[in-house]
Design a protein around this motif. Structure first.
Motif, PDB file in Angstrom:
ATOM      1  N   GLU A   1      -7.628   1.813 -29.515  1.00 18.07           N
ATOM      2  CA  GLU A   1      -9.081   1.730 -29.360  1.00 18.07           C
ATOM      3  C   GLU A   1      -9.799   1.911 -30.686  1.00 18.07           C
ATOM      4  OE1 GLU A   1      -8.743   3.360 -24.763  1.00 18.07           O
ATOM      5  OE2 GLU A   1      -9.385   4.718 -26.369  1.00 18.07           O
ATOM      6  N   VAL A   2      -9.260   2.785 -31.543  1.00 14.80           N
ATOM      7  CA  VAL A   2      -9.824   2.945 -32.887  1.00 14.80           C
ATOM      8  C   VAL A   2      -9.724   1.627 -33.661  1.00 14.80           C
ATOM      9  CG1 VAL A   2      -9.555   4.104 -35.118  1.00 14.80           C
ATOM     10  CG2 VAL A   2      -9.398   5.426 -33.009  1.00 14.80           C
ATOM     11  N   ILE A   3      -8.595   0.969 -33.544  1.00 15.87           N
ATOM     12  CA  ILE A   3      -8.416  -0.331 -34.209  1.00 15.87           C
ATOM     13  C   ILE A   3      -9.475  -1.311 -33.732  1.00 15.87           C
ATOM     14  CG2 ILE A   3      -6.895  -2.335 -34.405  1.00 15.87           C
ATOM     15  CD1 ILE A   3      -4.511  -0.381 -34.271  1.00 15.87           C
ATOM     16  N   ALA A   4      -9.703  -1.362 -32.414  1.00 13.43           N
ATOM     17  CA  ALA A   4     -10.686  -2.289 -31.850  1.00 13.43           C
ATOM     18  C   ALA A   4     -12.099  -1.976 -32.347  1.00 13.43           C
ATOM     19  CB  ALA A   4     -10.637  -2.239 -30.331  1.00 13.43           C
ATOM     20  N   VAL A   5     -12.436  -0.697 -32.417  1.00  6.50           N
ATOM     21  CA  VAL A   5     -13.767  -0.295 -32.913  1.00  6.50           C
ATOM     22  C   VAL A   5     -13.896  -0.649 -34.391  1.00  6.50           C
ATOM     23  CG1 VAL A   5     -15.231   1.695 -33.448  1.00  6.50           C
ATOM     24  CG2 VAL A   5     -14.142   1.510 -31.194  1.00  6.50           C
TER      25      VAL A   5
END
Length: 247
Positions: A166-170
């Motif tokens: 999710e951090v990657i996506a953000v």
């Protein structure tokens, strides 16, 4: 399905509200490692507070092989930054420990640098009217992959509820360079990637956190063991408070 846009906007609003309540007019002070987490936190703070209220602190311990990634991040965001090499502090502390006569453990050697960095961050923060950002994510916190009173410390934690994926996506949604948003996680301490050291991938861990599913029972048991052993890191310091009749 994870919605990076909605989560990013909610995180930005959370940061703004936190500063209104806990540091109105203060600046965000972030240790910039060159990894995806510190990059994402810095980008979120810039979006929430404006780049003039965000400071990046680069803290190599001697020569840092990926220091260019840290420089790329602060240049990309256009934030003010400082470089403070902790090598002399690290060497001096290690030498003092040796002179005390203690047998220095490998864990002591590994975790000393993150704790010196956190002390350094707070020194900068107090001189910059700041609040220190914690850059740990949910996946790391879940298995205790952090140094207590090192990178696990801080005043506010924008990624506390987000897994690595999710951090990657953000990070991608925020427009971070892909070399930062997708950078292989590493603690920069022992020469191994996080996944090599943990013995499982973050993709597997993230799926288990969100769904409770893990096909490999041995890995499931390992994750559960890490989670139980390290749960204390996320709890307030326990304190003894005597009953009133004892006072």
């Amino acid at each position: 399905m994870f919605n990076a846009e909605k989560v990013t906007n909610a995180a930005v609003e959370w940061i703004r509200n936190w500063f209104e309540e806990n540091g109105k007019g203060c600046n965000a002070v972030i240790g910039i490692s060159g990894g995806k987490d510190s990059s994402c936190v810095a980008a979120l703070c810039v979006k929430a507070l404006g780049k003039d209220r965000v400071y990046g602190i680069l803290m190599p311990n001697g020569v840092q092989s990926d220091i260019d990634d840290s420089k790329l991040l602060v240049e990309h965001l256009g934030i003010r930054h400082y470089v403070c090499n902790i090598a002399e502090s690290y060497k001096a502390t290690m030498e003092s420990l040796k002179q005390s006569g203690i047998e220095i453990s490998e864990q002591t050697r590994i975790n000393l640098a993150p704790r010196l960095r956190m002390a350094t961050l707070y020194a900068f923060s107090q001189s910059l009217n700041g609040r220190v950002a914690n850059t740990c994510n949910l996946s790391e916190d879940w298995v205790g992959y952090s140094t207590r009173y090192g990178d696990a410390a801080g005043d506010f934690s924008p990624l506390a509820g987000l897994t690595v994926q999710e951090v990657i996506a953000v990070g991608k949604y925020l427009g971070l360079p892909l070399c930062l948003a997708e950078k292989t996680p590493s603690d920069g301490l022992c020469g191994q990637s996080d996944e090599d050291k943990l013995g499982f991938t973050y993709a597997l861990l993230d799926k288990y956190i969100r769904t409770g599913e893990c096909a490999d029972k041995d890995l499931k048991d390992k994750i559960d063991r890490f989670n139980k052993l390290n749960a204390f890191k996320l709890k307030p310091i326990p304190g003894f408070f005597p009953d009133k009749e004892l006072l």
